[in-house]
Design a protein around this motif. Structure first.
Motif, PDB file in Angstrom:
ATOM      1  N   TYR A 220       0.809  -1.218   0.000  1.00  0.00           N
ATOM      2  CA  TYR A 220       0.000   0.000   0.000  1.00  0.00           C
ATOM      3  C   TYR A 220       0.845   1.271   0.000  1.00  0.00           C
ATOM      4  O   TYR A 220       2.007   1.271   0.439  1.00  0.00           O
ATOM      5  CB  TYR A 220      -0.915   0.021   1.232  1.00  0.00           C
ATOM      6  N   ALA A 221       0.240   2.334  -0.478  1.00  0.00           N
ATOM      7  CA  ALA A 221       0.872   3.642  -0.357  1.00  0.00           C
ATOM      8  C   ALA A 221       1.082   3.960   1.116  1.00  0.00           C
ATOM      9  O   ALA A 221       0.181   3.769   1.945  1.00  0.00           O
ATOM     10  CB  ALA A 221      -0.011   4.713  -0.999  1.00  0.00           C
ATOM     11  N   ILE A 222       2.287   4.417   1.445  1.00  0.00           N
ATOM     12  CA  ILE A 222       2.579   4.807   2.826  1.00  0.00           C
ATOM     13  C   ILE A 222       2.936   6.293   2.854  1.00  0.00           C
ATOM     14  O   ILE A 222       3.906   6.717   3.459  1.00  0.00           O
ATOM     15  CB  ILE A 222       3.682   3.935   3.458  1.00  0.00           C
ATOM     16  N   ASN A 223       2.075   7.046   2.191  1.00  0.00           N
ATOM     17  CA  ASN A 223       2.171   8.505   2.207  1.00  0.00           C
ATOM     18  C   ASN A 223       0.746   9.046   2.304  1.00  0.00           C
ATOM     19  O   ASN A 223      -0.155   8.326   2.745  1.00  0.00           O
ATOM     20  CB  ASN A 223       2.929   9.024   0.973  1.00  0.00           C
ATOM     21  N   ALA A 224       0.528  10.263   1.880  1.00  0.00           N
ATOM     22  CA  ALA A 224      -0.805  10.863   2.003  1.00  0.00           C
ATOM     23  C   ALA A 224      -1.854  10.141   1.168  1.00  0.00           C
ATOM     24  O   ALA A 224      -3.058  10.354   1.367  1.00  0.00           O
ATOM     25  CB  ALA A 224      -0.743  12.334   1.604  1.00  0.00           C
ATOM     26  N   GLN A 225      -1.444   9.275   0.245  1.00  0.00           N
ATOM     27  CA  GLN A 225      -2.378   8.524  -0.592  1.00  0.00           C
ATOM     28  C   GLN A 225      -2.811   7.210   0.048  1.00  0.00           C
ATOM     29  O   GLN A 225      -3.508   6.421  -0.581  1.00  0.00           O
ATOM     30  CB  GLN A 225      -1.731   8.231  -1.948  1.00  0.00           C
ATOM     31  N   TRP A 232      -3.026   6.746   9.843  1.00  0.00           N
ATOM     32  CA  TRP A 232      -1.936   6.268  10.680  1.00  0.00           C
ATOM     33  C   TRP A 232      -1.288   7.426  11.431  1.00  0.00           C
ATOM     34  O   TRP A 232      -1.232   8.549  10.942  1.00  0.00           O
ATOM     35  CB  TRP A 232      -0.855   5.614   9.819  1.00  0.00           C
ATOM     36  N   ASP A 233      -0.791   7.120  12.649  1.00  0.00           N
ATOM     37  CA  ASP A 233       0.064   8.065  13.359  1.00  0.00           C
ATOM     38  C   ASP A 233       1.277   7.302  13.883  1.00  0.00           C
ATOM     39  O   ASP A 233       1.382   6.081  13.718  1.00  0.00           O
ATOM     40  CB  ASP A 233      -0.686   8.785  14.489  1.00  0.00           C
ATOM     41  N   ALA A 234       2.220   8.013  14.501  1.00  0.00           N
ATOM     42  CA  ALA A 234       3.475   7.391  14.921  1.00  0.00           C
ATOM     43  C   ALA A 234       3.245   6.270  15.930  1.00  0.00           C
ATOM     44  O   ALA A 234       3.917   5.226  15.870  1.00  0.00           O
ATOM     45  CB  ALA A 234       4.418   8.448  15.490  1.00  0.00           C
ATOM     46  N   MET A 278       8.154   7.555   9.261  1.00  0.00           N
ATOM     47  CA  MET A 278       7.037   7.165   8.411  1.00  0.00           C
ATOM     48  C   MET A 278       5.797   8.018   8.670  1.00  0.00           C
ATOM     49  O   MET A 278       5.038   8.327   7.744  1.00  0.00           O
ATOM     50  CB  MET A 278       6.718   5.692   8.620  1.00  0.00           C
ATOM     51  N   ALA A 279       5.578   8.398   9.925  1.00  0.00           N
ATOM     52  CA  ALA A 279       4.436   9.269  10.219  1.00  0.00           C
ATOM     53  C   ALA A 279       4.555  10.575   9.447  1.00  0.00           C
ATOM     54  O   ALA A 279       3.547  11.137   8.998  1.00  0.00           O
ATOM     55  CB  ALA A 279       4.349   9.530  11.718  1.00  0.00           C
ATOM     56  N   GLY A 280       5.777  11.045   9.284  1.00  0.00           N
ATOM     57  CA  GLY A 280       5.988  12.236   8.469  1.00  0.00           C
ATOM     58  C   GLY A 280       5.670  11.986   7.006  1.00  0.00           C
ATOM     59  O   GLY A 280       5.195  12.888   6.301  1.00  0.00           O
ATOM     60  N   LEU A 281       5.920  10.769   6.521  1.00  0.00           N
ATOM     61  CA  LEU A 281       5.585  10.436   5.136  1.00  0.00           C
ATOM     62  C   LEU A 281       4.074  10.464   4.924  1.00  0.00           C
ATOM     63  O   LEU A 281       3.589  10.942   3.901  1.00  0.00           O
ATOM     64  CB  LEU A 281       6.116   9.045   4.780  1.00  0.00           C
ATOM     65  N   PHE A 282       3.333   9.921   5.887  1.00  0.00           N
ATOM     66  CA  PHE A 282       1.871   9.950   5.785  1.00  0.00           C
ATOM     67  C   PHE A 282       1.353  11.379   5.872  1.00  0.00           C
ATOM     68  O   PHE A 282       0.398  11.744   5.199  1.00  0.00           O
ATOM     69  CB  PHE A 282       1.246   9.112   6.902  1.00  0.00           C
ATOM     70  N   GLY A 283       1.987  12.183   6.724  1.00  0.00           N
ATOM     71  CA  GLY A 283       1.548  13.555   6.919  1.00  0.00           C
ATOM     72  C   GLY A 283       0.302  13.630   7.781  1.00  0.00           C
ATOM     73  O   GLY A 283      -0.383  12.627   8.039  1.00  0.00           O
ATOM     74  N   ALA A 284      -0.007  14.829   8.252  1.00  0.00           N
ATOM     75  CA  ALA A 284      -1.215  15.027   9.057  1.00  0.00           C
ATOM     76  C   ALA A 284      -2.442  14.862   8.167  1.00  0.00           C
ATOM     77  O   ALA A 284      -2.470  15.369   7.041  1.00  0.00           O
ATOM     78  CB  ALA A 284      -1.192  16.415   9.689  1.00  0.00           C
ATOM     79  N   PRO A 285      -3.446  14.127   8.622  1.00  0.00           N
ATOM     80  CA  PRO A 285      -4.637  13.938   7.785  1.00  0.00           C
ATOM     81  C   PRO A 285      -5.400  15.246   7.584  1.00  0.00           C
ATOM     82  O   PRO A 285      -5.392  16.115   8.458  1.00  0.00           O
ATOM     83  CB  PRO A 285      -5.469  12.930   8.582  1.00  0.00           C
ATOM     84  N   THR A 286      -6.027  15.378   6.453  1.00  0.00           N
ATOM     85  CA  THR A 286      -6.878  16.536   6.211  1.00  0.00           C
ATOM     86  C   THR A 286      -8.084  16.472   7.149  1.00  0.00           C
ATOM     87  O   THR A 286      -8.410  15.391   7.672  1.00  0.00           O
ATOM     88  CB  THR A 286      -7.374  16.548   4.761  1.00  0.00           C
ATOM     89  N   PRO A 287      -8.765  17.589   7.390  1.00  0.00           N
ATOM     90  CA  PRO A 287      -9.946  17.545   8.271  1.00  0.00           C
ATOM     91  C   PRO A 287     -10.985  16.529   7.817  1.00  0.00           C
ATOM     92  O   PRO A 287     -11.568  15.813   8.641  1.00  0.00           O
ATOM     93  CB  PRO A 287     -10.479  18.983   8.197  1.00  0.00           C
ATOM     94  N   LYS A 290      -9.662  12.986   8.557  1.00  0.00           N
ATOM     95  CA  LYS A 290      -9.739  12.728   9.993  1.00  0.00           C
ATOM     96  C   LYS A 290     -11.168  12.437  10.414  1.00  0.00           C
ATOM     97  O   LYS A 290     -11.433  11.523  11.204  1.00  0.00           O
ATOM     98  CB  LYS A 290      -9.184  13.922  10.761  1.00  0.00           C
ATOM     99  N   ARG A 291     -12.128  13.230   9.893  1.00  0.00           N
ATOM    100  CA  ARG A 291     -13.532  13.027  10.241  1.00  0.00           C
ATOM    101  C   ARG A 291     -14.017  11.648   9.814  1.00  0.00           C
ATOM    102  O   ARG A 291     -14.686  10.937  10.585  1.00  0.00           O
ATOM    103  CB  ARG A 291     -14.393  14.104   9.576  1.00  0.00           C
ATOM    104  N   ARG A 292     -13.673  11.229   8.595  1.00  0.00           N
ATOM    105  CA  ARG A 292     -14.115   9.922   8.119  1.00  0.00           C
ATOM    106  C   ARG A 292     -13.513   8.794   8.964  1.00  0.00           C
ATOM    107  O   ARG A 292     -14.174   7.806   9.255  1.00  0.00           O
ATOM    108  CB  ARG A 292     -13.743   9.762   6.640  1.00  0.00           C
ATOM    109  N   GLY A 293     -12.246   8.954   9.370  1.00  0.00           N
ATOM    110  CA  GLY A 293     -11.639   7.957  10.232  1.00  0.00           C
ATOM    111  C   GLY A 293     -12.342   7.868  11.578  1.00  0.00           C
ATOM    112  O   GLY A 293     -12.561   6.768  12.115  1.00  0.00           O
ATOM    113  N   GLU A 294     -12.692   8.988  12.137  1.00  0.00           N
ATOM    114  CA  GLU A 294     -13.395   9.004  13.423  1.00  0.00           C
ATOM    115  C   GLU A 294     -14.778   8.364  13.304  1.00  0.00           C
ATOM    116  O   GLU A 294     -15.237   7.671  14.228  1.00  0.00           O
ATOM    117  CB  GLU A 294     -13.508  10.437  13.926  1.00  0.00           C
TER     118      GLU A 294
END
Length: 438
Positions: A220-225, A232-234, A278-287, A290-294
């Motif tokens: 799988y993509a291990i970045n923002a995609q 994911w987070d650290a 790797m958490a930096g590769l994923f980057g902070a999720p967009t709002p 994040k909402r969909r994950g929650e």
């Protein structure tokens, strides 16, 4: 003539004189121990061991678009391994992809990443390998057509794609982040699986970590995609890489299961560093992400089953074969993950789900571990395809997959090859009691 002379100058490398195999006791124990940890990070055993074979003795077939390449014997056997290689020859292979005889190595051996490894770590790896049990195992002939069977061609490939030099720290980042970057970009060679490749088999620099293919699995993509339903987070990455599972992301399967098995023997500080980078590769999720994950987590934790969605045939198969484990509420790794959390079901194609349904999840010998039966013998391709279509419709908000039955047919064919050639589920390289057993 001028072209021939230029090609020779570019491709020729001198042989390095052989040595008498050094005695294992000549290596410092602390250096050997560190080499063992580095070999686990590099996943060396899984690429250089065939299923049921001796550790590090090579012979594992690596399918590529250009043919099959077999891994080499890296035990200290004097005749068929690296027993007569001096450390300088080992270092050249790691950093330049050239063996002791001066032959260019095919980049299935990921020296395009190993060139980032320091001389000190190469020395530790050399010490570890030279203290393993020697195994007499001649290399198998690669199955490549002309001109790719001529190693001089690889010299041209290197001119285009190999960038030599050890990793240079980023002074703007923390020491932990830099340690993780050094490991991920170097010895762990994560991009080898998780980055797509161009027509010449090199990683696409413009699509780093955007997802790749390995052994009929999708890495799988291990970045923002990333297609993971929950970002994911650290902390989640650390737990997943250390334990092989995480309650919000499921259990590592396929080639990734071998990776996390090796990482279980690595110092936690190194795993934490990898997770931080790797958490930096994923980057902070967009709002919105994040909402969909929650929302997914809230639904899962409410223990209220999702409403069935999909065809009746797939629903009946799911109810009979899957729901009894995946809807019990038992926590991972001993209960089935809630499939709304499954990256495989949310992923870009159905290969990984097909592989899991057919092969199941094998237990790790001698350990408490997750287990799932495989259904290759009890479901035909049409039934597996119906199940996969149902899982996609019910447990993800993604569009339907295409060519599902064709994917299942291919997964069934490659499953047989995998069972015959892959390393076993237990990490023998990391276990002193097992590492030299057949």
């Amino acid at each position: 003539m001028a072209g021939a002379v230029a090609a020779f100058a570019i491709g020729w490398r001198p042989a390095i004189a052989v040595i008498d195999p050094p005695a294992p006791q000549s290596f410092d124990a602390a250096v050997v121990k560190r080499g063992r940890e580095l070999a686990a990070i590099g996943n060396c055993n899984d690429c250089h061991t065939v299923r049921g074979g001796r550790n590090f003795a090579g012979g594992l077939p690596v399918p590529t678009p250009f043919g099959t390449i077999y891994s080499s014997n890296i035990t200290p056997d004097a005749e068929t391994g690296i027993g007569r290689w001096p450390e300088a020859a080992f270092r050249r292979a790691m950093q330049s992809g050239v063996d002791r005889d001066g032959r260019h190595l095919y980049p299935t051996f990921p020296y395009d990443h190993f060139t980032n490894v320091t001389d000190e770590d190469d020395q530790a790896l050399y010490a570890f390998l030279m203290t393993r049990q020697p195994v007499h195992a001649p290399d198998r002939a690669n199955q490549l057509s002309f001109p790719l069977d001529q190693r001089l061609v690889i010299a041209g490939w290197k001119l285009l794609f190999l960038r030599r030099g050890t990793y240079q720290p980023d002074t703007a980042q923390s020491a932990e982040w830099n340690r993780g970057a050094y490991l991920v970009e170097g010895l762990a060679h994560c991009g080898s699986c998780h980055t797509p490749r161009n027509a010449l088999g090199a990683e696409r620099a413009t699509a780093q970590f955007a997802g790749g293919d390995v052994d009929n699995w999708h890495a799988y993509a291990i970045n923002a995609q990333s297609p993971a339903p929950v970002p994911w987070d650290a902390d989640a990455l650390f737990a997943y890489l250390r334990d092989g599972w995480h309650p919000d992301h499921g259990v590592a399967r396929g080639p990734m299961a071998q990776v996390v098995s090796n990482l279980s023997s690595v110092p936690p500080g190194d795993i934490r560093a990898i997770a931080t980078y790797m958490a930096g590769l994923f980057g902070a999720p967009t709002p919105d992400r994040k909402r969909r994950g929650e929302e997914v987590l809230a639904q899962v934790r409410s223990l209220s089953p999702q409403a069935p969605n999909g065809d009746a045939a797939g629903a009946a198969i799911y109810a009979a074969a899957c729901a009894t484990c995946h809807e019990t509420g038992r926590t991972l790794p001993y209960g089935g993950v809630n499939l709304a959390l499954s990256t495989a079901i949310a992923g870009p194609d159905p290969r990984n789900v097909a592989n899991i349904v057919l092969s199941g999840v094998r237990p790790v010998e001698g350990e408490r571990s997750p287990i799932m039966p495989g259904f290759a013998g009890s479901m035909n391709d049409g039934q597996v395809a119906a199940l996969l279509n149902y899982l996609r419709a019910r447990f993800s908000n993604q569009p339907a997959w295409t060519d599902v039955e064709k994917t299942v047919e291919e997964a069934r064919r490659t499953q047989i090859v995998f069972l015959q050639t892959s390393p076993g589920p237990h990490n023998a390289a990391a276990d002193p009691a097992q590492r030299d057993k057949p």
